[in-house]
Design an enzyme around this catalytic site. Structure first.
Site, PDB file in Angstrom:
ATOM      1  CE1 TYR A  17      -7.365   8.200 -15.357  1.00 13.75           C
ATOM      2  CE2 TYR A  17      -5.314   9.301 -15.845  1.00 13.75           C
ATOM      3  CZ  TYR A  17      -6.598   9.335 -15.333  1.00 13.75           C
ATOM      4  OH  TYR A  17      -7.098  10.489 -14.797  1.00 13.75           O
ATOM      5  N   GLY A  67      -3.109   1.544 -14.189  1.00 13.56           N
ATOM      6  CA  GLY A  67      -4.339   1.021 -13.595  1.00 13.56           C
ATOM      7  C   GLY A  67      -5.545   1.341 -14.454  1.00 13.56           C
ATOM      8  N   GLY A 112      -8.654   4.452  -7.389  1.00 10.16           N
ATOM      9  CA  GLY A 112      -7.314   3.873  -7.414  1.00 10.16           C
ATOM     10  C   GLY A 112      -6.359   4.499  -6.418  1.00 10.16           C
ATOM     11  CB  VAL A 113      -2.772   5.484  -6.792  1.00 14.38           C
ATOM     12  CG1 VAL A 113      -1.754   6.296  -6.011  1.00 14.38           C
ATOM     13  CG2 VAL A 113      -2.201   4.115  -7.126  1.00 14.38           C
ATOM     14  CG  ASP A 114      -6.505  10.986  -7.054  1.00 16.16           C
ATOM     15  OD1 ASP A 114      -5.806  11.630  -6.248  1.00 16.16           O
ATOM     16  OD2 ASP A 114      -7.380  11.511  -7.762  1.00 16.16           O
ATOM     17  CB  SER A 135      -0.794   5.903 -17.046  1.00 16.66           C
ATOM     18  OG  SER A 135      -0.888   7.303 -16.938  1.00 16.66           O
ATOM     19  CG  ASN A 137      -8.754  13.347 -11.125  1.00 17.56           C
ATOM     20  OD1 ASN A 137      -8.692  14.554 -10.879  1.00 17.56           O
ATOM     21  ND2 ASN A 137      -9.449  12.515 -10.360  1.00 17.56           N
ATOM     22  CG  ASP A 151      -1.805   1.119   1.416  1.00 21.14           C
ATOM     23  OD1 ASP A 151      -1.668   2.129   0.705  1.00 21.14           O
ATOM     24  OD2 ASP A 151      -2.691   1.030   2.298  1.00 21.14           O
ATOM     25  CB  ILE A 152       1.487   3.906  -2.522  1.00 21.50           C
ATOM     26  CG1 ILE A 152       2.675   4.834  -2.799  1.00 21.50           C
ATOM     27  CG2 ILE A 152       0.136   4.620  -2.634  1.00 21.50           C
ATOM     28  CD1 ILE A 152       2.799   5.255  -4.238  1.00 21.50           C
TER      29      ILE A 152
END
Length: 165
Positions: A121, A119, A31-33, A117, A23, A9-10
């Site tokens: 994207y 994931g 996602g990550v965001d 990008s 985005n 997990d980042i």
């Protein structure tokens, strides 16, 4: 600079900065965001609104507080959306070079990166991995460790294999 890979997990990485695959609006997402905004708390969104009232362009990078995460900063990058026809690889590469430039401005020595990008994207994962590794290895920086954080086991194995090339 040492380029490493871990699975996990980042948002819990013990680094100076984490990179967010954001985005253009810079207001949170999936996602990550979404994970970074959830873990960092409202401070991340407030800082995004203050520092980036008009968001960021594709390929651009900028920073905010990391809020409640262990990292000190979030470096936000806007990767190209393959699924929407944004297939200029230089935009993907600029996410990594831009993140390193921002890290240098901040004095960050350790930075955790997602596969930008790759994931939702839809950038082809093999090329996303190659772009990340080649760019991180080739870009002059004061960053001592660039840690690629793979979400799943297959991504971990693919990045580890590419690092061995």
């Amino acid at each position: 600079m040492q380029v490493t890979v871990v699975q996990g997990d980042i948002t819990v990485q013990d680094v100076d900065a984490v990179v967010n695959a954001a985005n253009r609006r810079m207001r949170g997402g999936g996602g990550v965001d979404g994970a970074i905004h959830a873990a960092g708390g409202p401070e991340v969104l407030e800082d995004c609104r203050r520092r980036f009232p008009d968001g960021l362009a594709t390929g651009a990078a900028g920073w905010t507080t990391a809020g409640r995460m262990p990292a000190r900063w979030v470096i936000h990058v806007v990767g190209p959306n393959w699924n929407r026809g944004e297939r200029d690889r230089s935009l993907l590469v600029s996410c990594y070079t831009g993140a390193l430039a921002v890290a240098d401005e901040l004095g960050a020595r350790s930075v955790a990166f997602p596969l930008v990008s790759a994931g939702v994207y839809g950038w082809p994962r093999e090329d996303a991995i190659r772009a990340a590794i080649d760019t991180l290895r080739a870009t002059p920086t004061g960053v001592e460790e660039a840690r690629i954080v793979a979400y799943g086991r297959s991504a971990l194995d693919e990045v580890a294999s590419a690092l061995g090339d």
